[in-house]
Write an enzyme that holds these catalytic residues in place. Sequence first.
Site, PDB file in Angstrom:
ATOM      1  N   GLU A 263      37.364  35.739  51.505  1.00  0.00           N
ATOM      2  CA  GLU A 263      37.892  36.801  50.651  1.00  0.00           C
ATOM      3  C   GLU A 263      37.797  38.162  51.333  1.00  0.00           C
ATOM      4  O   GLU A 263      38.721  38.984  51.227  1.00  0.00           O
ATOM      5  CB  GLU A 263      37.148  36.835  49.313  1.00  0.00           C
ATOM      6  CG  GLU A 263      37.565  35.730  48.366  1.00  0.00           C
ATOM      7  CD  GLU A 263      37.035  35.927  46.965  1.00  0.00           C
ATOM      8  OE1 GLU A 263      37.779  35.635  46.014  1.00  0.00           O
ATOM      9  OE2 GLU A 263      35.871  36.369  46.800  1.00  0.00           O
TER      10      GLU A 263
ATOM     11  N   ASP B  70      40.504  39.180  43.006  1.00  0.00           N
ATOM     12  CA  ASP B  70      41.083  37.949  42.472  1.00  0.00           C
ATOM     13  C   ASP B  70      42.508  38.125  41.967  1.00  0.00           C
ATOM     14  O   ASP B  70      43.190  37.133  41.675  1.00  0.00           O
ATOM     15  CB  ASP B  70      40.210  37.409  41.338  1.00  0.00           C
ATOM     16  CG  ASP B  70      38.902  36.824  41.854  1.00  0.00           C
ATOM     17  OD1 ASP B  70      38.751  36.691  43.076  1.00  0.00           O
ATOM     18  OD2 ASP B  70      38.025  36.520  41.023  1.00  0.00           O
TER      19      ASP B  70
ATOM     20  N   GLU C 273      36.954  30.494  38.129  1.00  0.00           N
ATOM     21  CA  GLU C 273      36.687  29.970  36.800  1.00  0.00           C
ATOM     22  C   GLU C 273      37.942  29.811  35.937  1.00  0.00           C
ATOM     23  O   GLU C 273      37.883  29.227  34.855  1.00  0.00           O
ATOM     24  CB  GLU C 273      35.664  30.858  36.070  1.00  0.00           C
ATOM     25  CG  GLU C 273      34.261  30.770  36.641  1.00  0.00           C
ATOM     26  CD  GLU C 273      33.997  31.788  37.751  1.00  0.00           C
ATOM     27  OE1 GLU C 273      32.833  31.966  38.119  1.00  0.00           O
ATOM     28  OE2 GLU C 273      34.975  32.403  38.246  1.00  0.00           O
TER      29      GLU C 273
ATOM     30  N   HIS D  58      41.271  33.194  40.687  1.00  0.00           N
ATOM     31  CA  HIS D  58      39.922  33.329  40.127  1.00  0.00           C
ATOM     32  C   HIS D  58      39.348  31.944  39.876  1.00  0.00           C
ATOM     33  O   HIS D  58      39.942  31.131  39.157  1.00  0.00           O
ATOM     34  CB  HIS D  58      39.984  34.142  38.828  1.00  0.00           C
ATOM     35  CG  HIS D  58      38.677  34.298  38.133  1.00  0.00           C
ATOM     36  ND1 HIS D  58      37.643  35.042  38.641  1.00  0.00           N
ATOM     37  CD2 HIS D  58      38.233  33.800  36.939  1.00  0.00           C
ATOM     38  CE1 HIS D  58      36.617  35.017  37.797  1.00  0.00           C
ATOM     39  NE2 HIS D  58      36.958  34.263  36.760  1.00  0.00           N
TER      40      HIS D  58
ATOM     41  N   HIS E 101      32.546  33.197  47.018  1.00  0.00           N
ATOM     42  CA  HIS E 101      32.787  34.430  46.279  1.00  0.00           C
ATOM     43  C   HIS E 101      32.326  35.650  47.077  1.00  0.00           C
ATOM     44  O   HIS E 101      31.149  35.763  47.426  1.00  0.00           O
ATOM     45  CB  HIS E 101      32.046  34.375  44.942  1.00  0.00           C
ATOM     46  CG  HIS E 101      32.173  35.615  44.133  1.00  0.00           C
ATOM     47  ND1 HIS E 101      33.295  35.896  43.379  1.00  0.00           N
ATOM     48  CD2 HIS E 101      31.338  36.665  43.960  1.00  0.00           C
ATOM     49  CE1 HIS E 101      33.132  37.049  42.771  1.00  0.00           C
ATOM     50  NE2 HIS E 101      31.954  37.548  43.104  1.00  0.00           N
TER      51      HIS E 101
ATOM     52  N   GLU F 163      36.841  41.301  38.427  1.00  0.00           N
ATOM     53  CA  GLU F 163      35.407  41.023  38.390  1.00  0.00           C
ATOM     54  C   GLU F 163      34.715  41.578  39.625  1.00  0.00           C
ATOM     55  O   GLU F 163      35.340  41.851  40.649  1.00  0.00           O
ATOM     56  CB  GLU F 163      35.145  39.533  38.278  1.00  0.00           C
ATOM     57  CG  GLU F 163      35.491  38.742  39.514  1.00  0.00           C
ATOM     58  CD  GLU F 163      34.833  37.376  39.550  1.00  0.00           C
ATOM     59  OE1 GLU F 163      34.007  37.064  38.676  1.00  0.00           O
ATOM     60  OE2 GLU F 163      35.141  36.611  40.484  1.00  0.00           O
TER      61      GLU F 163
ATOM     62  N   HIS G   4      32.794  41.941  43.017  1.00  0.00           N
ATOM     63  CA  HIS G   4      32.813  41.234  44.298  1.00  0.00           C
ATOM     64  C   HIS G   4      31.849  41.896  45.274  1.00  0.00           C
ATOM     65  O   HIS G   4      32.203  42.226  46.419  1.00  0.00           O
ATOM     66  CB  HIS G   4      34.226  41.194  44.873  1.00  0.00           C
ATOM     67  CG  HIS G   4      35.071  40.083  44.324  1.00  0.00           C
ATOM     68  ND1 HIS G   4      35.672  40.159  43.093  1.00  0.00           N
ATOM     69  CD2 HIS G   4      35.383  38.854  44.818  1.00  0.00           C
ATOM     70  CE1 HIS G   4      36.342  39.034  42.856  1.00  0.00           C
ATOM     71  NE2 HIS G   4      36.175  38.230  43.886  1.00  0.00           N
TER      72      HIS G   4
END
Length: 261
Positions: free
Chosen positions: A180, A47, A124, A122, A175, A36, A38
């Site tokens: 990260e 992720d 979610e 991740h 996020h 996804e 970033h």
Amino acid sequence: MRQRATNVPRYGDLTSAQVRQAMDGATLVWPVGGLEQHGPHLPLSVDMDIPDALARQVVAEAGGLLLPGQPFSARSLPQSGGGLHFPGTVHIGGSTFIDYLTDCLTSLARLGPARLVVVNGHYENEGLLFEAIDECAQATLFPETEVLAFSWWSLVAEEWLHEHVPHFPGWHAEHAGLTETSLMMYLRPDTVRAERPSHDAPPPAGVYRHPVDVDEISDRGVLSSAVGASAELGERLFRHLVDGVVDLLGKPPRDALPMST
């Protein structure tokens, strides 16, 4: 400082004839991630890269076999992952994702390992992953297997956050933020761009407003701030995480058997 592991025993390197013996007392470590957006400074693979590196290190230090990573994930949501307003995300619908994970877990259960460790990267994914594991538990698919599943950020101690991330916005809003970005600067520095986006008003946890105002929610997909990220901080966080997993596991049921040549 301990060296990062690169070459560890992998389940996929076994032959079919070796599987039964190799599973006797074995720990399987399965990184589950996503693909996804970033923000403008990090690759789509964040992720997956983080749980994969963590899983490798856990295998190296606690024993076991590394399973191939699951690279696709549940849908990215605006207030926790930036949403689908930015190109690049590849996702699986929630019900399909649960069914997919349940099928994978069912196949793994047939192998009969002593322990299955699932490392999620991740945000979610978490609830859907736990639901899939519960579905397997109801069917008693793992009668002699200890199943341990967690998201990497769940192992970050509050004391560590207070010391290293004083203005922590909450994991839902981290996020593409400081942690990260720092981890990726340590793990895959060649993929991190120079820009350090910042968003001064991270969205609140558990509050969703539709239609989505993309500019209000994030700065080009970044929900908090990447300012101050460093490879040094990433290395400290990575070692903190590895120690947390190893402590959580305790002594593994048995080190993975060496593969014959």
